[in-house]
Motif scaffolding. Structure first.
Motif: not given
Length: 116
Positions: A46-71
């Motif tokens: 799925t196409d996405a854009e990285v909005k924020k990264i938190d290396p300490a927690t391993g979290m990546v904030t994404l602005k993403h299209g529909a993720l149909t496999n997880v609804g």
């Protein structure tokens, strides 16, 4: 009386049929997800854009299209990266293609490809 008995048996069979069909497959894993197979192909990304990264927690904030496999519809949300290398490869503003899967109840980035 005979018609009533026949009608009752037929009706009972129609109502019970779905229950029996469900029991026949009770032991089968009907999930479309597989462990370790090639479900993370380019077609499933799925196409996405990285909005924020938190290396300490391993979290990546994404602005993403529909993720149909997880609804999930298109939105902006933080996801856990499967491994730390993913977090190190991207920067805020990068255009990426991702595969998100639910791993032990946590929505996780399992594949991430940076776009040129």
């Amino acid at each position: 009386m005979k018609k009533l008995i026949v009608a009752s048996v037929v009706l009972g069979a129609i109502v019970a049929a779905p229950a029996f069909a469900g029991d026949d497959m009770a032991g089968m894993n009907m999930s479309m997800k597989s462990s370790g197979s090639n479900t993370s192909s380019t077609a499933a990304l799925t196409d996405a854009e990285v909005k924020k990264i938190d290396p300490a927690t391993g979290m990546v904030t994404l602005k993403h299209g529909a993720l149909t496999n997880v609804g999930m519809p298109a939105m902006t949300m933080a996801f856990k990266a499967k491994d730390a290398a993913m977090v190190k490869r991207v920067h805020e503003g990068d255009k990426v293609k991702v595969r998100i899967e639910s791993i032990n109840g946590t929505l996780t980035i399992v594949k991430l490809e940076k776009q040129s």
